[in-house]
Design a protein around this motif. Structure first.
Motif, PDB file in Angstrom:
ATOM      1  N   PRO A  25       0.827  -1.197   0.000  1.00 45.76           N
ATOM      2  CA  PRO A  25       0.000   0.000   0.000  1.00 45.76           C
ATOM      3  C   PRO A  25       0.866   1.253   0.000  1.00 45.76           C
ATOM      4  O   PRO A  25       1.957   1.267   0.559  1.00 45.76           O
ATOM      5  N   SER A  26       0.361   2.292  -0.649  1.00 45.74           N
ATOM      6  CA  SER A  26       1.121   3.538  -0.627  1.00 45.74           C
ATOM      7  C   SER A  26       0.489   4.485   0.387  1.00 45.74           C
ATOM      8  O   SER A  26      -0.704   4.407   0.659  1.00 45.74           O
ATOM      9  N   PRO A  27       1.292   5.357   0.943  1.00 47.98           N
ATOM     10  CA  PRO A  27       0.770   6.225   2.006  1.00 47.98           C
ATOM     11  C   PRO A  27      -0.158   7.308   1.457  1.00 47.98           C
ATOM     12  O   PRO A  27      -0.073   7.682   0.291  1.00 47.98           O
ATOM     13  N   PHE A  28      -1.054   7.774   2.304  1.00 50.61           N
ATOM     14  CA  PHE A  28      -1.983   8.824   1.902  1.00 50.61           C
ATOM     15  C   PHE A  28      -2.094   9.833   3.032  1.00 50.61           C
ATOM     16  O   PHE A  28      -1.777   9.527   4.178  1.00 50.61           O
ATOM     17  N   ALA A  29      -2.555  11.033   2.679  1.00 51.65           N
ATOM     18  CA  ALA A  29      -2.716  12.074   3.693  1.00 51.65           C
ATOM     19  C   ALA A  29      -4.090  11.964   4.333  1.00 51.65           C
ATOM     20  O   ALA A  29      -5.003  11.364   3.763  1.00 51.65           O
ATOM     21  N   LEU A  30      -4.221  12.537   5.495  1.00 48.86           N
ATOM     22  CA  LEU A  30      -5.464  12.420   6.253  1.00 48.86           C
ATOM     23  C   LEU A  30      -6.657  12.969   5.474  1.00 48.86           C
ATOM     24  O   LEU A  30      -7.730  12.374   5.448  1.00 48.86           O
ATOM     25  N   ASP A  31      -6.455  14.116   4.811  1.00 46.12           N
ATOM     26  CA  ASP A  31      -7.595  14.733   4.150  1.00 46.12           C
ATOM     27  C   ASP A  31      -8.097  13.898   2.994  1.00 46.12           C
ATOM     28  O   ASP A  31      -9.283  13.879   2.694  1.00 46.12           O
ATOM     29  N   ARG A  32      -7.205  13.179   2.355  1.00 37.92           N
ATOM     30  CA  ARG A  32      -7.641  12.329   1.252  1.00 37.92           C
ATOM     31  C   ARG A  32      -8.508  11.202   1.807  1.00 37.92           C
ATOM     32  O   ARG A  32      -9.544  10.860   1.244  1.00 37.92           O
ATOM     33  N   LEU A  33      -8.077  10.651   2.924  1.00 39.92           N
ATOM     34  CA  LEU A  33      -8.879   9.605   3.571  1.00 39.92           C
ATOM     35  C   LEU A  33     -10.278  10.123   3.876  1.00 39.92           C
ATOM     36  O   LEU A  33     -11.279   9.480   3.553  1.00 39.92           O
ATOM     37  N   LEU A  34     -10.332  11.308   4.476  1.00 40.25           N
ATOM     38  CA  LEU A  34     -11.639  11.843   4.853  1.00 40.25           C
ATOM     39  C   LEU A  34     -12.493  12.116   3.613  1.00 40.25           C
ATOM     40  O   LEU A  34     -13.703  11.891   3.617  1.00 40.25           O
ATOM     41  N   ALA A  35     -11.833  12.588   2.538  1.00 33.63           N
ATOM     42  CA  ALA A  35     -12.594  12.893   1.326  1.00 33.63           C
ATOM     43  C   ALA A  35     -13.163  11.609   0.725  1.00 33.63           C
ATOM     44  O   ALA A  35     -14.338  11.554   0.355  1.00 33.63           O
ATOM     45  N   VAL A  36     -12.363  10.575   0.648  1.00 34.25           N
ATOM     46  CA  VAL A  36     -12.850   9.305   0.101  1.00 34.25           C
ATOM     47  C   VAL A  36     -13.954   8.764   0.994  1.00 34.25           C
ATOM     48  O   VAL A  36     -14.982   8.271   0.514  1.00 34.25           O
ATOM     49  N   PHE A  37     -13.763   8.922   2.283  1.00 37.06           N
ATOM     50  CA  PHE A  37     -14.772   8.465   3.240  1.00 37.06           C
ATOM     51  C   PHE A  37     -16.116   9.134   2.978  1.00 37.06           C
ATOM     52  O   PHE A  37     -17.151   8.484   2.896  1.00 37.06           O
ATOM     53  N   ARG A  38     -16.082  10.453   2.796  1.00 39.03           N
ATOM     54  CA  ARG A  38     -17.333  11.163   2.557  1.00 39.03           C
ATOM     55  C   ARG A  38     -17.955  10.791   1.217  1.00 39.03           C
ATOM     56  O   ARG A  38     -19.166  10.806   1.046  1.00 39.03           O
ATOM     57  N   ALA A  39     -17.093  10.453   0.261  1.00 33.10           N
ATOM     58  CA  ALA A  39     -17.630  10.074  -1.038  1.00 33.10           C
ATOM     59  C   ALA A  39     -18.303   8.698  -0.962  1.00 33.10           C
ATOM     60  O   ALA A  39     -19.253   8.428  -1.678  1.00 33.10           O
ATOM     61  N   LEU A  40     -17.808   7.864  -0.091  1.00 34.28           N
ATOM     62  CA  LEU A  40     -18.361   6.504   0.026  1.00 34.28           C
ATOM     63  C   LEU A  40     -19.724   6.512   0.690  1.00 34.28           C
ATOM     64  O   LEU A  40     -20.570   5.679   0.384  1.00 34.28           O
ATOM     65  N   ILE A  41     -19.913   7.440   1.610  1.00 38.40           N
ATOM     66  CA  ILE A  41     -21.104   7.397   2.446  1.00 38.40           C
ATOM     67  C   ILE A  41     -22.255   8.112   1.767  1.00 38.40           C
ATOM     68  O   ILE A  41     -22.075   9.173   1.185  1.00 38.40           O
ATOM     69  N   GLU A  42     -23.376   7.480   1.786  1.00 44.60           N
ATOM     70  CA  GLU A  42     -24.575   8.149   1.288  1.00 44.60           C
ATOM     71  C   GLU A  42     -24.987   9.173   2.334  1.00 44.60           C
ATOM     72  O   GLU A  42     -24.958   8.891   3.522  1.00 44.60           O
ATOM     73  N   GLY A  43     -25.398  10.331   1.869  1.00 44.37           N
ATOM     74  CA  GLY A  43     -25.804  11.351   2.826  1.00 44.37           C
ATOM     75  C   GLY A  43     -24.582  11.998   3.455  1.00 44.37           C
ATOM     76  O   GLY A  43     -23.447  11.708   3.091  1.00 44.37           O
ATOM     77  N   THR A  44     -24.837  12.877   4.410  1.00 40.33           N
ATOM     78  CA  THR A  44     -23.714  13.612   4.984  1.00 40.33           C
ATOM     79  C   THR A  44     -23.419  13.114   6.388  1.00 40.33           C
ATOM     80  O   THR A  44     -24.288  12.608   7.081  1.00 40.33           O
ATOM     81  N   VAL A  45     -22.190  13.275   6.762  1.00 44.30           N
ATOM     82  CA  VAL A  45     -21.774  12.958   8.118  1.00 44.30           C
ATOM     83  C   VAL A  45     -21.307  14.262   8.735  1.00 44.30           C
ATOM     84  O   VAL A  45     -20.508  14.962   8.124  1.00 44.30           O
ATOM     85  N   PRO A  46     -21.793  14.612   9.907  1.00 45.76           N
ATOM     86  CA  PRO A  46     -21.296  15.842  10.518  1.00 45.76           C
ATOM     87  C   PRO A  46     -19.809  15.742  10.821  1.00 45.76           C
ATOM     88  O   PRO A  46     -19.279  14.655  11.023  1.00 45.76           O
ATOM     89  N   GLN A  47     -19.162  16.918  10.820  1.00 47.91           N
ATOM     90  CA  GLN A  47     -17.711  16.928  11.022  1.00 47.91           C
ATOM     91  C   GLN A  47     -17.347  16.745  12.485  1.00 47.91           C
ATOM     92  O   GLN A  47     -16.667  17.582  13.063  1.00 47.91           O
ATOM     93  N   VAL A  48     -17.793  15.693  13.101  1.00 49.76           N
ATOM     94  CA  VAL A  48     -17.566  15.562  14.529  1.00 49.76           C
ATOM     95  C   VAL A  48     -16.172  15.050  14.823  1.00 49.76           C
ATOM     96  O   VAL A  48     -15.532  14.412  13.986  1.00 49.76           O
ATOM     97  N   ALA A  49     -15.743  15.303  16.037  1.00 48.73           N
ATOM     98  CA  ALA A  49     -14.411  14.873  16.453  1.00 48.73           C
ATOM     99  C   ALA A  49     -14.315  13.358  16.524  1.00 48.73           C
ATOM    100  O   ALA A  49     -13.232  12.802  16.469  1.00 48.73           O
TER     101      ALA A  49
END
Ligand SMILES: Nc1ncnc2c1ncn2[C@@H]1O[C@H](COP(=O)(O)OP(=O)(O)OP(=O)(O)O)[C@@H](O)[C@H]1O
Ligand SMILES: [Mg+2]
Lengths: 469, 682
Positions: free
Chosen positions: A383-407
């Motif tokens: 696996p190649s390394p990725f930055a945190l924001d990319r992870l979060l962006a892919v995460f949001r793209a995967l999920i239907e609907g929105t997830v609040p930006q909670v801690a």
């Protein structure tokens, strides 16, 4: 004990090591001078430690054995050498040596001084350093210095054991070496057949089989075990682990399931060939040679393929994770294995034909590469390394609907990191786990993420560049 | 007065009430806080006891009988197994051990609960076996040396066993040689004096340990195994297989043991939920919104028992702290203890208004007048209605438990948890919901064997509610079953198996007709019985499933505020920063830049950092600093002024602030560029 008696006893205890025992006997006897240094070398489980220990015990020479495995640092080794020499001397004369002068052994010269003081005016003493080649944090001068100890302390004999011969590391020519070669097939069989395990853990009822005595049982055990060992060696151990311990463990693991039909009364104790045919699946599976913490239950009956499949399936059990954590892991996998430039194609939310597009893309990519050069499927690469924001962006793209930006989301990244499902690379030294400079990499396999995806109805393969089949 | 369409406004007469308002004594912002605090403590202590019983089974010896069934299922079963394993692994004398006895404790992904679990386990192990117990965590074990030092101090220190011998400290060797502080010889000497049967080393978070350290540790411990009776326990968050995969073949060879599965935390949460929130006898309820939120958070984000308990406690605290009328939750409250403020507060409750309007609809104006005027009368009503409300809620909870129990006994799918049913019930959605209808239909159709099962499990519930006389039903059912000579159980008339589809061809048309098989005499009797049971249940459920929010005083005995909970347990730090930068006027409250709602408007009056942030948002992944500066200068800079130094200072400070927030970082990809590190909205 008479010399011949010693030899006989040791040879009986350790078959196929006559030569080595003979040499030890010649080199270390109470009255003849011994070499100041001897290197005993050989691969693992060739009997170095046990034979030397057994010999020294019966030889009547005072000795001390220090196991390098138990020494955490080089200094620790030195301290332990002094301490065990003191213990051994105390045991030997039954006296009590004043230990205060030996309180510290910081370095090699202190060791030399201490040993000189200790052995001055005494008879011969043997110190065995077992496995010195694997000493942790050893000072570079350790081995050369030890090689010269004999010059300073005349009545000290050192034995070093190692896996490979220590010819260059000692920086001193002419050191006697004693080789313990790996055992051949016949030696292995002889050694292991010395102690055959029982077929019947519970002796069969005396009323039913009145003439099946304990002697008879022992004979049967030895007969069947001998045959069985040969079969195990030829089918499995020859190819997987030829050393004594691996072979023994493998045979022990397979023994119980092997004799199971005999205990049930399906076969007689001497029906070796029919037993072999009946239990052949044992020799076809890998279970016997794999080391496991949890001892596997013996597979039930002869249902070979079924139990095999079941095993496979049970290995892929996924622990139930919270919903978003699961998605975070999937997103992390995708971020690790997809090149970031393809993210737009794969995760743009408002292209409604995205699925078709993706399929076409992967198909054409495969078609092209097949003709040109073979390409390794992505999921088999590291696996190649990725930055945190990319992870979060892919995460949001995967999920239907929105997830609040909670801690909580970031907490989960932290938790996954401490579970080693995500591994932080770079950004090291930063106290903050979520430092924006840090990058992550996933630490689980394609099978794991696929099962994870199916538990939340995400077919991960569809999002993976190149596709998987 | 909202109930009137139109009314004449008359200013309040200046007597009575207004004189109260003019009272000059300083108003206490927190009236009767001490009383409320005391009530909170009392109520929370009850809840805490229940939680304790669930999660620390063996240490709360004063538990009442009621909870014993629940506690047996919590993690004590696993602990029992582990203890047996430890006890069984004490070796026979002088028989060489081939491997270290090892327990793989698969404790699930809720890492935060591993710590308490291992502590509890340790206490039990120490109590029930003659062993020494030490927990190692990854934090205190950065390398092998530190790990060993910690291990040795934990094993040999005598902090917690005060009845041990009084002697010189174990560290000073009797032999006069000082051992290095990471030498396991310390443990050996300690063992010589104490002779415990096993030394249990628990590696709490095995995943977080460096693999190399674990392998070396196992190797080392194995070579000491002939002198120390060691037992290893590994806490595992993922799976035993992945743990085995991490270790190399050789270290696996040194270990042998068993796997222990700890109860999944969602099951524990479910138990806690039914023990604390969905009980029949709770004085303060958590409302539907909040309990749904707490449950969802457990499902979606964290699985953590401690968080659940904290959330609950915080809800209780906030309720008592923020609302004066909660003083009525105190038991045995006398009218004299109260000030008139509290009655005023009650009169302002929405549920009071609704109630009063209802009374007005019934034309009971006299009562209403009295309620508004007389504190004493209101007091009596409050006491009465508090009791009624509590009763209604406990009936509701009881009914939920009953419903869940029936569903379970009938093996209905999908399995719905008590917590789900309860939250639906308390939000008043259950009556007429498909869930309830379907259950009742199934009850109608059950055959006699299943009904017997249902009755039996209802009996086990042992509630004091008599919705049906279970005894007599059971009696009758038993009679029927005994008289039944067939081998098949009795069926009710609604059972589909008693119907068959009949096809007849009449004049080339196919007719499908349902046909009821003739019922036997006994089946008929049974059908009557089932129908009766069904009706009784239905009546009970209809009475129980009220919408609690419509009850008078529901604000007092039910807490359902969302924002305090989310602000404390689910803060949104990143969102807060992004929002502050994107629309600073929300925080500054100035007139210059607020106004229109469009957030993306740029104006020179914004703080410099906010301006720069807007430019930053519009830029790509790599930003040319010089471009950024010129854009900034156009926005902020004074057009006439020759001297740019002031603008430049602002720019640099703003950029430094963004960098400090982690939004930009220097980039090596291109000269004079900075890299964007954060995107908005993630
Ligand atoms: N010839 C033999 N006869 C009987 N048992 C033997 C023989 N050789 C080795 N063994 C057994 O094999 C096991 C491993 O041997 P030992 O520890 O002495 O090997 P080693 O060479 O020191 O290995 P390592 O290099 O890994 O330290 C011991 O239990 C020993 O009793
Ligand atoms: Mg060895």
């Amino acid at each position: 004990m008479l010399p011949d008696e010693i030899l006989e006893r040791l040879n009986a205890e350790f078959p196929s090591r006559e030569q080595q025992i003979q040499q030890l006997f010649a080199l270390y006897s109470q009255h003849l001078p011994s070499p100041p240094l001897l290197v005993a070398h050989g691969l693992t489980a060739t009997g170095k430690s046990s034979i030397i220990r057994a010999y020294l015990k019966v030889s009547g020479i005072p000795f001390a054995i220090v196991n390098s495995r138990e020494c955490i640092t080089g200094r620790h080794l030195l301290e332990r050498i002094v301490a065990s020499c003191l213990d051994a001397l105390d045991d030997f004369d039954g006296g009590r040596i004043d230990r205060r002068p030996f309180a510290r052994t910081e370095n090699l010269s202190a060791l030399a001084v201490n040993l000189q003081r200790l052995f001055g005016g005494r008879a011969k003493f043997v110190v065995v350093l077992d496995g010195v080649d694997a000493q942790r944090e050893a000072p570079p001068t350790l081995l050369p210095a030890l090689a010269r100890f004999g010059e300073m302390i005349p009545n000290l004999s050192l034995i070093l054991t190692a896996t490979l011969p220590l010819t260059t590391a000692l920086h001193k020519p002419g050191i006697p070496h004693l080789h313990f070669p790996p055992y051949s097939r016949s030696s292995l069989l002889t050694i292991l057949s010395m102690h055959p395990p029982k077929i019947f853990l519970m002796p069969p009822s005396a009323e039913q089989f009145p003439d099946y005595t304990a002697d008879l049982a022992a004979e049967d055990d030895a007969w069947l075990w001998g045959r069985f060992l040969g079969a195990v060696y030829d089918s499995l151990s020859k190819h997987t682990g030829r050393d004594l311990i691996s072979f023994k463990l493998c045979a022990m693991r397979m023994w119980r399931p092997f004799v199971d039909p005999v205990i049930k009364g399906q076969f007689g104790t001497r029906d070796f060939s029919r037993l072999m045919v009946n239990r052949r699946f044992l020799f076809q599976m890998e279970d016997g040679v794999l080391d496991k913490i949890i001892s596997a239950e013996p597979p039930a009956g002869a249902g070979t393929s079924a139990s095999l499949i079941e095993k496979k399936r049970s290995r892929a059990v996924v622990h139930s994770l919270p919903y978003y954590t699961t998605h975070l892991l999937i997103a992390a996998y995708l971020a690790s294995y997809n090149p970031s430039r393809t993210d737009v194609t794969y995760f743009m939310k408002h292209t409604d034909k995205r699925r078709n597009k993706r399929r076409a893309h992967s198909a054409s990519a495969l078609g092209v590469t097949k003709s040109k050069h073979r390409k390794i499927p992505r999921h088999l690469l590291t696996p190649s390394p990725f930055a945190l924001d990319r992870l979060l962006a892919v995460f949001r793209a995967l999920i239907e609907g929105t997830v609040p930006q909670v801690a909580d989301l970031l907490t989960q990244v932290g938790t996954l990191t401490s579970m080693r499902l995500l591994v932080r690379v770079g950004g090291a030294g930063a106290a903050d786990v979520l430092d924006p400079g840090a990058r992550w990499r996933v630490n689980f396999s394609w099978e794991y993420v696929r099962a994870l995806g199916r538990s939340v109805n995400v077919e991960v393969g569809e999002y993976l560049v190149g596709g998987v089949d | 007065m909202e109930h009137e369409r139109c009314y004449i406004y008359t200013p309040p007469e200046s007597e009575g009430r207004s004189s109260k308002r003019q009272r000059t004594r300083k108003r206490d912002p927190q009236p009767q806080r001490a009383e409320r605090l005391a009530t909170y403590r009392e109520i929370w202590a009850q809840q805490e006891d229940r939680i304790q019983v669930l999660s620390f089974p063996l240490f709360s010896m004063r538990m009442s009988k009621q909870y014993q069934a629940a506690l047996e299922e919590a993690d004590s079963a696993t602990q029992e197994k582990i203890i047996n394993f430890v006890a069984a692994s004490t070796r026979a004398e002088d028989e060489p051990q081939l491997s270290i006895p090892t327990g793989l404790v698969v404790a699930g992904p809720s890492i935060a609960s591993h710590g308490p679990f291992f502590v509890r386990l340790g206490q039990r192990i120490k109590e029930e076996t003659n062993s020494r117990y030490a927990i190692l965590t990854s934090g205190e074990s950065p390398n092998l040396k530190t790990l060993l030092k910690n291990l040795i101090t934990k094993i040999t220190s005598r902090i917690d066993d005060d009845d041990e011998e009084l002697g010189r400290p174990t560290t000073s060797s009797r032999k006069g040689l000082k051992l290095l502080n990471f030498d396991l010889g310390h443990v050996q000497e300690w063992q010589k004096m104490n002779r415990v049967e096993s030394i249990v080393i628990a590696i709490q978070d095995s995943e977080a340990f460096d693999t190399g350290i674990l392998i070396e540790l196992i190797d080392l411990l194995f070579s000491w195994l002939d002198r120390l009776p060691l037992v290893l326990l590994f806490g595992i968050a993922t799976s035993a297989e992945s743990f085995e995969d991490r270790l190399s073949g050789k270290s696996l060879r040194y270990l042998e043991g068993q796997k222990f599965d700890v109860t999944q935390s969602d099951e524990i949460i479910e138990k806690l939920f039914s023990a604390t929130i969905a009980r029949a006898d709770v004085r303060l309820r958590i409302g539907p919104g909040l309990s749904r939120r707490i449950l969802d958070r457990q499902k979606d984000h964290v699985q953590n028992v401690q968080d659940f308990v904290d959330g609950l406690k915080y809800a209780y605290i906030s309720h008592f702290y923020a609302s004066y009328p909660t003083v009525f939750l105190q038991e045995g409250l006398a009218f004299e203890d109260l000030s008139s403020d509290v009655f005023e507060a009650v009169r302002n409750l929405p549920s009071f208004r609704r109630w009063v309007e209802g009374l007005l609809d019934d034309r009971r104006t006299h009562d209403v007048r009295k309620l508004l005027d007389s504190d004493q009368y209101l007091y009596e009503k409050i006491i009465e209605y508090m009791d009624r409300g509590q009763l209604a809620l406990s009936m509701l909870s009881q009914a939920v438990i009953l419903l869940t129990c029936i569903r379970e006994a009938l093996h209905m799918t999908p399995q719905i948890r008590l917590s789900t049913i309860w939250t639906r019930a308390i939000s008043g959605e259950l009556l007429g919901a498909p869930l309830l209808r379907e259950t009742m239909l199934t009850v109608k159709k059950t055959s006699s064997d299943k009904l017997a099962h249902v009755l039996a499990s209802l009996k086990e519930l042992d509630s004091d509610e008599n919705y049906v006389s279970l005894e007599s039903f059971q009696q009758e059912l038993n009679n029927l079953i005994e008289n039944n000579k067939n081998s098949t159980p009795l069926r009710s008339q609604d059972d589909v198996r008693n119907e068959s589809l009949r096809t007849t061809v009449v004049a080339q048309k196919v007719l499908l007709s349902k046909h009821k098989a003739a019922l036997s005499e006994q089946d008929k009797a049974y059908s009557d019985l089932v129908a009766h049971f069904h009706d009784r249940l239905e009546a009970y459920f209809n009475a129980a499933f009220v919408d609690p929010r419509t009850l008078f005083l529901s604000e007092i005995f039910m807490y359902d505020l969302k924002s305090p909970h989310t602000e404390v347990f689910q803060p949104r730090p990143r969102f807060a920063i992004e929002r502050a930068l994107a629309s600073p006027h929300d925080y500054l409250g100035c007139d210059c830049c607020g106004g229109d709602q469009d957030e993306a408007t740029l104006s020179a009056t914004l703080p410099a950092t906010a301006v720069l942030y807007q430019l930053y948002l519009n830029a790509g992944a790599l930003i040319n600093v010089s471009d950024l500066w010129s854009a900034f200068n156009v926005m902020v800079g004074d057009k006439d002024a020759e001297d740019e130094s002031k603008t430049m200072a602002l720019f640099q400070r703003a950029l430094a602030e963004l960098k400090n927030l982690g939004m930009v970082k220097p980039s090596r990809k291109k000269t004079d560029h900075i890299a964007k590190a954060m995107w908005k909205g993630l």
